[in-house]
Design a protein around this motif. Structure first.
Motif, PDB file in Angstrom:
ATOM      1  N   ARG A  23       4.472 -31.695  -5.463  1.00  0.00           N
ATOM      2  CA  ARG A  23       4.221 -30.427  -5.753  1.00  0.00           C
ATOM      3  C   ARG A  23       5.081 -29.427  -6.613  1.00  0.00           C
ATOM      4  N   HIS A  24       6.375 -29.671  -6.306  1.00  0.00           N
ATOM      5  CA  HIS A  24       7.476 -28.931  -7.293  1.00  0.00           C
ATOM      6  C   HIS A  24       7.241 -29.146  -8.763  1.00  0.00           C
ATOM      7  N   ILE A  25       6.957 -30.233  -9.030  1.00  0.00           N
ATOM      8  CA  ILE A  25       6.627 -30.615 -10.445  1.00  0.00           C
ATOM      9  C   ILE A  25       5.349 -29.776 -10.881  1.00  0.00           C
ATOM     10  N   ARG A  26       4.112 -29.901 -10.033  1.00  0.00           N
ATOM     11  CA  ARG A  26       2.976 -29.186 -10.430  1.00  0.00           C
ATOM     12  C   ARG A  26       3.079 -27.701 -10.614  1.00  0.00           C
ATOM     13  N   GLU A  27       4.031 -27.297  -9.701  1.00  0.00           N
ATOM     14  CA  GLU A  27       4.094 -25.634  -9.715  1.00  0.00           C
ATOM     15  C   GLU A  27       5.179 -25.115 -10.652  1.00  0.00           C
ATOM     16  N   GLY A  28       5.741 -26.271 -11.687  1.00  0.00           N
ATOM     17  CA  GLY A  28       6.758 -25.830 -12.568  1.00  0.00           C
ATOM     18  C   GLY A  28       8.087 -25.481 -11.939  1.00  0.00           C
ATOM     19  N   SER A  29       8.539 -25.937 -10.643  1.00  0.00           N
ATOM     20  CA  SER A  29       9.794 -25.796 -10.131  1.00  0.00           C
ATOM     21  C   SER A  29      10.384 -26.907 -10.715  1.00  0.00           C
ATOM     22  N   TYR A  61       5.466 -43.687  -7.936  1.00  0.00           N
ATOM     23  CA  TYR A  61       4.751 -42.548  -8.177  1.00  0.00           C
ATOM     24  C   TYR A  61       4.427 -42.125  -9.733  1.00  0.00           C
ATOM     25  N   GLU A  62       4.595 -42.974 -10.701  1.00  0.00           N
ATOM     26  CA  GLU A  62       4.626 -42.613 -11.976  1.00  0.00           C
ATOM     27  C   GLU A  62       3.339 -42.073 -12.749  1.00  0.00           C
ATOM     28  N   ASP A  63       2.216 -42.711 -12.170  1.00  0.00           N
ATOM     29  CA  ASP A  63       1.122 -42.040 -12.560  1.00  0.00           C
ATOM     30  C   ASP A  63       0.845 -40.537 -12.052  1.00  0.00           C
ATOM     31  N   ALA A  64       1.300 -40.481 -10.674  1.00  0.00           N
ATOM     32  CA  ALA A  64       0.957 -39.182 -10.154  1.00  0.00           C
ATOM     33  C   ALA A  64       2.111 -38.075 -10.666  1.00  0.00           C
ATOM     34  N   ILE A  65       3.301 -38.635 -11.263  1.00  0.00           N
ATOM     35  CA  ILE A  65       4.064 -37.819 -11.665  1.00  0.00           C
ATOM     36  C   ILE A  65       3.550 -37.295 -13.304  1.00  0.00           C
ATOM     37  N   GLN A  66       2.713 -38.184 -13.904  1.00  0.00           N
ATOM     38  CA  GLN A  66       2.222 -37.689 -15.158  1.00  0.00           C
ATOM     39  C   GLN A  66       1.236 -36.827 -14.902  1.00  0.00           C
ATOM     40  N   LEU A  67       0.215 -37.256 -13.844  1.00  0.00           N
ATOM     41  CA  LEU A  67      -0.729 -36.224 -13.431  1.00  0.00           C
ATOM     42  C   LEU A  67      -0.296 -34.811 -13.104  1.00  0.00           C
ATOM     43  N   ALA A  68       0.950 -34.683 -12.280  1.00  0.00           N
ATOM     44  CA  ALA A  68       1.402 -33.433 -12.018  1.00  0.00           C
ATOM     45  C   ALA A  68       1.964 -32.732 -13.045  1.00  0.00           C
ATOM     46  N   LYS A  69       2.481 -33.333 -13.898  1.00  0.00           N
ATOM     47  CA  LYS A  69       3.019 -32.630 -15.416  1.00  0.00           C
ATOM     48  C   LYS A  69       1.752 -32.002 -16.027  1.00  0.00           C
ATOM     49  N   GLN A  70       0.620 -32.725 -16.029  1.00  0.00           N
ATOM     50  CA  GLN A  70      -0.466 -32.147 -16.702  1.00  0.00           C
ATOM     51  C   GLN A  70      -1.009 -31.087 -16.181  1.00  0.00           C
ATOM     52  N   GLU A 109      -5.695 -29.506  -7.506  1.00  0.00           N
ATOM     53  CA  GLU A 109      -5.102 -30.031  -6.254  1.00  0.00           C
ATOM     54  C   GLU A 109      -5.725 -31.052  -5.456  1.00  0.00           C
ATOM     55  N   GLU A 110      -7.009 -30.799  -5.550  1.00  0.00           N
ATOM     56  CA  GLU A 110      -7.795 -31.839  -4.494  1.00  0.00           C
ATOM     57  C   GLU A 110      -7.766 -33.347  -5.319  1.00  0.00           C
ATOM     58  N   ALA A 111      -7.642 -33.202  -6.763  1.00  0.00           N
ATOM     59  CA  ALA A 111      -7.862 -34.458  -7.374  1.00  0.00           C
ATOM     60  C   ALA A 111      -6.582 -35.175  -7.084  1.00  0.00           C
ATOM     61  N   ILE A 112      -5.138 -34.435  -7.507  1.00  0.00           N
ATOM     62  CA  ILE A 112      -4.051 -35.023  -7.086  1.00  0.00           C
ATOM     63  C   ILE A 112      -3.678 -35.515  -5.771  1.00  0.00           C
ATOM     64  N   THR A 113      -4.251 -34.517  -4.823  1.00  0.00           N
ATOM     65  CA  THR A 113      -4.261 -35.092  -3.453  1.00  0.00           C
ATOM     66  C   THR A 113      -4.789 -36.518  -3.099  1.00  0.00           C
ATOM     67  N   ILE A 114      -6.055 -36.432  -3.672  1.00  0.00           N
ATOM     68  CA  ILE A 114      -6.875 -37.919  -3.227  1.00  0.00           C
ATOM     69  C   ILE A 114      -6.089 -38.959  -4.047  1.00  0.00           C
ATOM     70  N   ASP A 115      -5.426 -38.934  -5.157  1.00  0.00           N
ATOM     71  CA  ASP A 115      -4.758 -39.839  -6.154  1.00  0.00           C
ATOM     72  C   ASP A 115      -3.651 -40.160  -5.519  1.00  0.00           C
ATOM     73  N   ALA A 116      -2.855 -39.127  -4.792  1.00  0.00           N
ATOM     74  CA  ALA A 116      -1.688 -39.364  -4.107  1.00  0.00           C
ATOM     75  C   ALA A 116      -1.834 -40.359  -2.869  1.00  0.00           C
ATOM     76  N   VAL A 117      -2.805 -40.015  -2.180  1.00  0.00           N
ATOM     77  CA  VAL A 117      -3.384 -40.591  -0.965  1.00  0.00           C
ATOM     78  C   VAL A 117      -3.709 -42.124  -1.175  1.00  0.00           C
TER      79      VAL A 117
END
Length: 215
Positions: A23-29, A61-70, A109-117
């Motif tokens: 979440r912090h990566i996605r929000e730019g923190s 969570y390598e893929d999730a990290i890349q998605l969060a950066k996107q 956010e819904e997409a990354i949440t599903i992916d993370a789950v």
């Protein structure tokens, strides 16, 4: 002040660390801010959270990290598009753009949440299988220890019986030895008395007080 825990990381702790950091990566923190937040929630230091993330959780969570950066790049882009650098922007235009931005952000956010789950469930499946194998190994080890303990108890009972028998034999031998000593002592006394009587019977005193041998 955050308490310093010494226990092992649980799957729930790893999940909280992953969700907050993404979440912090996605929000730019910053990740440091994420580690501090996680530390407050689970009672660990930010340094411990950072070490856990970099050494273990990050790999899952390598893929999730890349998605969060996107998502972060898309968020920054939409923010720039929401507030263009023009002298006069009507309130209606800003509201419409902001609504469009929030709609796109919600979908992301819904997409990354599903992916993370999904990824968490896959990771948890692997972890569960590892834990199951570990538990079976512990159960087998416990069974072996129980069998070993049973054998030791049997040996202990056998040795205790042998010790008791040895003690009984020792007391018996000791009593016999004492009896033998008493018999030998009595025999010596009897032999000494017989010798004295024999000496007395071979000599007699004459009228002058002299001993006279009797053949």
């Amino acid at each position: 002040m955050t308490a310093v825990r010494q226990d092992a990381w649980s799957p729930d702790d790893d999940l909280i660390l992953a969700e907050v950091t993404l979440r912090h990566i996605r929000e730019g923190s910053t990740q440091l801010a994420a580690f501090e937040e996680v530390g407050e929630r689970i009672g660990r230091t930010s340094a411990a959270c950072g070490f856990r993330w970099n050494s273990c959780v990050r790999k899952r969570y390598e893929d999730a990290i890349q998605l969060a950066k996107q998502q972060r790049q898309k968020r920054n882009y939409l923010r720039k598009q929401s507030f263009p650098a023009v002298p006069h922007v009507s309130a209606v235009t800003v509201e419409q753009v902001q609504h469009s931005y929030e709609k796109n952000e919600t979908a992301a956010e819904e997409a990354i949440t599903i992916d993370a789950v999904i990824r968490f469930l896959r990771s948890w499946k692997t972890t569960y299988q590892d834990l199951t194998r570990h538990i079976k190994g512990l159960e087998k080890e416990l069974k072996d220890k129980d069998e070993e303990l049973f054998d030791l108890r049997v040996d202990n009972e056998r040795l205790s019986k042998e010790v008791n028998n040895v003690q009984i034999d020792y007391r018996t031998v000791n009593d016999d030895y004492k009896t033998l000593i008493q018999i030998m002592d009595r025999a010596r006394r009897l032999a000494s008395m017989n010798e004295e009587e024999e000496v007395k019977s071979r000599f007699k005193m004459d009228a002058n007080g002299n001993l006279e041998r009797i053949e």
